[in-house]
Design an enzyme around this catalytic site. Sequence first.
Site, PDB file in Angstrom:
ATOM      1  N   TYR A   1       1.180  30.916   5.920  1.00  0.00           N
ATOM      2  CA  TYR A   1       0.323  29.089   5.475  1.00  0.00           C
ATOM      3  C   TYR A   1       1.016  28.499   4.419  1.00  0.00           C
ATOM      4  CZ  TYR A   1      -2.881  32.119   2.632  1.00  0.00           C
ATOM      5  OH  TYR A   1      -4.383  33.374   2.279  1.00  0.00           O
TER       6      TYR A   1
ATOM      7  N   GLU B   1       0.546  -1.199  -0.250  1.00  0.00           N
ATOM      8  CA  GLU B   1       0.061  -0.060  -0.065  1.00  0.00           C
ATOM      9  C   GLU B   1       0.624   1.065  -0.289  1.00  0.00           C
ATOM     10  OE1 GLU B   1      -3.961   1.606   2.569  1.00  0.00           O
ATOM     11  OE2 GLU B   1      -2.870   0.119   3.024  1.00  0.00           O
TER      12      GLU B   1
ATOM     13  N   LYS C   1      -8.310   9.502   5.330  1.00  0.00           N
ATOM     14  CA  LYS C   1      -7.945   8.756   4.053  1.00  0.00           C
ATOM     15  C   LYS C   1      -8.971   8.415   3.316  1.00  0.00           C
ATOM     16  CE  LYS C   1      -4.596   4.386   3.565  1.00  0.00           C
ATOM     17  NZ  LYS C   1      -3.880   3.925   4.109  1.00  0.00           N
TER      18      LYS C   1
ATOM     19  N   VAL D   1      -1.540   6.458  10.174  1.00  0.00           N
ATOM     20  CA  VAL D   1      -2.418   7.504  10.084  1.00  0.00           C
ATOM     21  C   VAL D   1      -1.836   8.004  12.009  1.00  0.00           C
ATOM     22  CG1 VAL D   1      -3.540   7.767   8.209  1.00  0.00           C
ATOM     23  CG2 VAL D   1      -4.777   7.119  10.877  1.00  0.00           C
ATOM     24  N   GLU D   2      -2.117   8.066  12.912  1.00  0.00           N
ATOM     25  CA  GLU D   2      -1.246   8.920  13.808  1.00  0.00           C
ATOM     26  C   GLU D   2       0.027   8.819  13.614  1.00  0.00           C
ATOM     27  OE1 GLU D   2      -4.751   5.189  14.720  1.00  0.00           O
ATOM     28  OE2 GLU D   2      -2.425   5.625  13.445  1.00  0.00           O
TER      29      GLU D   2
END
Length: 121
Positions: free
Chosen positions: A53, A21, A98, A72-73
Amino acid sequence: MDIIFLSEVKVETHLGVPEWERLTAQTIILDIEIAMPHSSSCQTDEIDDTIDYGVVVSRIRQTLSERSFKLVEALAEHVCQLIMQEFGAPWVKIKVAKPGILPGLKALGVVIERRKSTNPT
């Protein structure tokens, strides 16, 4: 506290638990809130008195294109620490989504919040 928000920032990165992945870049979506270290830009109207930004988004895109994450953490933590360390933000909240990863699921992800610790001297 003054907060800059960046909504639905699309970023390409390599993310996923299985190695296959992470072989192909995929799009993730970030919602970011960044506390300002001070509010002087409200009076001065100068970009040097705020967090730019555009530079933040460019830096996030750069680092996420160079790195690979299983979770993702971990990705969210990396982005929070980058914003606090490189841009001097005292507080960051980030949502990492995601999209379309599982059938019948719009997105999965995490929301984390980090604050710089203040060490008494």
